[in-house]
Design an enzyme around this catalytic site. Structure first.
Site, PDB file in Angstrom:
ATOM      1  N   GLY A  67      -0.823  -0.874   3.733  1.00 26.50           N
ATOM      2  CA  GLY A  67      -2.130  -1.086   4.348  1.00 26.50           C
ATOM      3  C   GLY A  67      -2.038  -2.117   5.447  1.00 26.50           C
ATOM      4  O   GLY A  67      -0.976  -2.324   6.032  1.00 26.50           O
ATOM      5  N   CYS A  68      -3.122  -2.788   5.706  1.00 22.42           N
ATOM      6  CA  CYS A  68      -3.186  -3.813   6.747  1.00 22.42           C
ATOM      7  C   CYS A  68      -2.130  -4.887   6.487  1.00 22.42           C
ATOM      8  O   CYS A  68      -2.068  -5.451   5.401  1.00 22.42           O
ATOM      9  CB  CYS A  68      -4.583  -4.431   6.754  1.00 22.42           C
ATOM     10  N   PHE A  69      -1.297  -5.172   7.484  1.00 26.92           N
ATOM     11  CA  PHE A  69      -0.194  -6.107   7.235  1.00 26.92           C
ATOM     12  C   PHE A  69      -0.643  -7.521   6.910  1.00 26.92           C
ATOM     13  O   PHE A  69       0.041  -8.259   6.219  1.00 26.92           O
ATOM     14  CB  PHE A  69       0.858  -6.097   8.334  1.00 26.92           C
ATOM     15  N   TRP A  70      -1.820  -7.932   7.367  1.00 26.78           N
ATOM     16  CA  TRP A  70      -2.286  -9.283   7.036  1.00 26.78           C
ATOM     17  C   TRP A  70      -2.564  -9.417   5.546  1.00 26.78           C
ATOM     18  O   TRP A  70      -2.324 -10.472   4.963  1.00 26.78           O
ATOM     19  CB  TRP A  70      -3.527  -9.653   7.855  1.00 26.78           C
ATOM     20  N   CYS A  71      -3.054  -8.364   4.928  1.00 23.24           N
ATOM     21  CA  CYS A  71      -3.318  -8.393   3.490  1.00 23.24           C
ATOM     22  C   CYS A  71      -2.010  -8.466   2.705  1.00 23.24           C
ATOM     23  O   CYS A  71      -1.897  -9.218   1.737  1.00 23.24           O
ATOM     24  CB  CYS A  71      -4.115  -7.164   3.063  1.00 23.24           C
TER      25      CYS A  71
END
Length: 141
Positions: free
Chosen positions: A10-14
């Protein structure tokens, strides 16, 4: 000596936020892997134009945490049963993938996937792919 592991979930920041809290992980960087465009921008990747996946590259101390343990975190920190989607993030750039850096990681990841799929952790079958790391680029700030 530090080793590296690269995960798409998913979103790499998460993903980055999860691994930054893990003892033995020294550094996590967001990046893109697997696409066909050289040095892609965030906008290009998010728009699904490059074939890249948003990934987190985890630099870890194998004397403190093992690759197997990092994989366990991977299986528990996102839904590996949804194809090209994590929550509201939809598209191939958000797919669940384990990028291996060597043959040893490949074998460990394959065994971990089979074990987790059979464990009943997830009701649906795991769709995570296991692929060689290629065309990796660090995400711009």
């Amino acid at each position: 000596k530090l080793e590296m592991a690269t995960f798409g979930a998913g979103c790499f920041w998460c993903v980055e936020a999860v691994y930054e809290l893990v003892e033995g992980v020294k550094h996590v960087e967001s990046g893109y892997s697997g696409g066909h465009v050289e040095n892609p921008s965030y906008k290009e990747v998010v728009n699904g134009e490059t074939g890249h996946v948003e990934v987190a590259r985890v630099h870890y101390d194998p004397a403190v945490i093992s690759y197997e343990q990092l994989l366990e975190i991977h299986w528990h920190s996102h839904d590996p049963t949804t194809l090209n989607r994590q929550g509201n993030d939809v598209g191939e750039q958000y797919r669940s993938v384990i990028y291996y850096h060597n043959e040893k990681q490949k074998k460990i990841a394959e065994a971990s996937l089979m074990r987790t799929d059979k464990s009943g952790l997830w009701k649906d079958p795991i769709v995570t792919t296991i692929e060689p790391l290629k065309n990796y680029y660090v995400a711009e700030n």
